[in-house]
Motif scaffolding. Sequence first.
Motif, short mmCIF file in Angstrom:
data_model
loop_
_atom_site.label_atom_id
_atom_site.label_comp_id
_atom_site.label_asym_id
_atom_site.label_seq_id
_atom_site.Cartn_x
_atom_site.Cartn_y
_atom_site.Cartn_z
N UNK A 92 0.81 -1.22 0.00
CA UNK A 92 0.00 0.00 0.00
C UNK A 92 0.85 1.27 0.00
N UNK A 93 2.06 1.20 0.56
CA UNK A 93 2.89 2.40 0.68
C UNK A 93 4.24 2.27 -0.01
N UNK A 94 4.65 1.05 -0.35
CA UNK A 94 5.96 0.84 -0.94
C UNK A 94 7.09 0.88 0.06
N UNK A 95 6.77 0.91 1.35
CA UNK A 95 7.79 0.95 2.40
C UNK A 95 8.12 -0.48 2.85
N UNK A 96 9.28 -0.63 3.49
CA UNK A 96 9.64 -1.92 4.06
C UNK A 96 9.07 -2.01 5.47
N UNK A 97 8.39 -3.12 5.72
CA UNK A 97 7.70 -3.35 6.98
C UNK A 97 8.37 -4.47 7.75
N UNK A 98 8.74 -4.18 8.98
CA UNK A 98 9.28 -5.18 9.89
C UNK A 98 8.11 -5.87 10.55
N UNK A 99 8.11 -7.21 10.53
CA UNK A 99 7.00 -7.92 11.15
C UNK A 99 7.45 -9.26 11.70
N UNK A 132 12.18 2.25 8.04
CA UNK A 132 11.32 1.08 7.98
C UNK A 132 10.10 1.36 8.84
N UNK A 133 9.03 0.61 8.58
CA UNK A 133 7.80 0.78 9.35
C UNK A 133 7.44 -0.53 10.03
N UNK A 134 6.55 -0.44 11.00
CA UNK A 134 5.95 -1.60 11.64
C UNK A 134 4.59 -1.16 12.16
N UNK A 135 3.70 -2.10 12.33
CA UNK A 135 2.40 -1.77 12.89
C UNK A 135 1.86 -2.98 13.61
N UNK A 136 0.95 -2.71 14.53
CA UNK A 136 0.37 -3.76 15.33
C UNK A 136 -1.03 -3.36 15.75
N UNK A 137 -1.79 -4.32 16.20
CA UNK A 137 -3.10 -4.04 16.77
C UNK A 137 -2.90 -3.06 17.93
N UNK A 146 7.99 -4.14 22.25
CA UNK A 146 9.12 -4.66 21.46
C UNK A 146 9.60 -3.59 20.48
N UNK A 147 8.68 -3.00 19.75
CA UNK A 147 9.05 -2.00 18.75
C UNK A 147 9.70 -0.78 19.40
N UNK A 148 9.18 -0.36 20.53
CA UNK A 148 9.78 0.77 21.25
C UNK A 148 11.18 0.42 21.76
N UNK A 149 11.35 -0.82 22.27
CA UNK A 149 12.66 -1.24 22.78
C UNK A 149 13.75 -1.19 21.72
N UNK A 150 13.39 -1.46 20.47
CA UNK A 150 14.43 -1.46 19.43
C UNK A 150 14.64 -0.08 18.83
N UNK A 151 13.91 0.91 19.33
CA UNK A 151 14.12 2.28 18.88
C UNK A 151 13.14 2.80 17.86
N UNK A 169 4.39 2.50 13.60
CA UNK A 169 5.74 2.82 14.07
C UNK A 169 6.67 3.04 12.89
N UNK A 170 7.72 3.82 13.15
CA UNK A 170 8.73 4.06 12.12
C UNK A 170 10.10 4.12 12.79
N UNK A 171 11.11 3.71 12.04
CA UNK A 171 12.50 3.83 12.47
C UNK A 171 13.29 4.40 11.30
N UNK A 172 14.02 5.47 11.56
CA UNK A 172 14.85 6.07 10.52
C UNK A 172 16.22 5.38 10.50
N UNK A 173 16.85 5.40 9.34
CA UNK A 173 18.19 4.83 9.20
C UNK A 173 19.11 5.51 10.21
N UNK A 174 19.87 4.69 10.95
CA UNK A 174 20.79 5.29 11.94
C UNK A 174 21.89 6.11 11.28
#
Length: 174
Positions: A92-99, A132-137, A146-151, A169-174
Amino acid sequence: MNGSGAGSGQPILTTARMIFRPFTRDDLSLIAELHRDPEVGRYMGGIWSDDEITAALERFVTEHATRGHSKWAVFTTEGAFVGRAGISLWPATGELELGYAFRPEYWGQGLATEAARAIADWAFAHTEVDHIIAFTDPQNFGSQRVLERIGMTRLGDRDMGFGGPSAYFEMKRP
């Protein structure tokens, strides 16, 4: 475990306690075992049908073959199937999703955090993406921690196509 254990393919990623390898079409029983579990389905739209399981496995296999990444089969270093985790294209967005989705007997041991951190590191080391993005219920507080713990940073709730809002959630390249 069936004959599709951790040794059935070249590992993509390893951590202190886990081995990640691409799914193969022989892994249908592993995906079925995972997504027929009511606890796994609680925050993932319920128990998956045979068609959903087959389609997911085909997506994982095809995406890895064409993009070099997807959701991967995750095993303990002793060879027990834990679940699936990885990075894949969110169409839907063309982004990479961590799951990730793990069998309940592996919850509460820090494995999801270990996996998510390793996957995020892998994504930034092996792709050119700037985030990268992630999402959850929204009720899946364990996964949000978990997502917050990894930054990753929660950017509110968004409609990700599941019939209601998802915690985004989103995480920018370090």
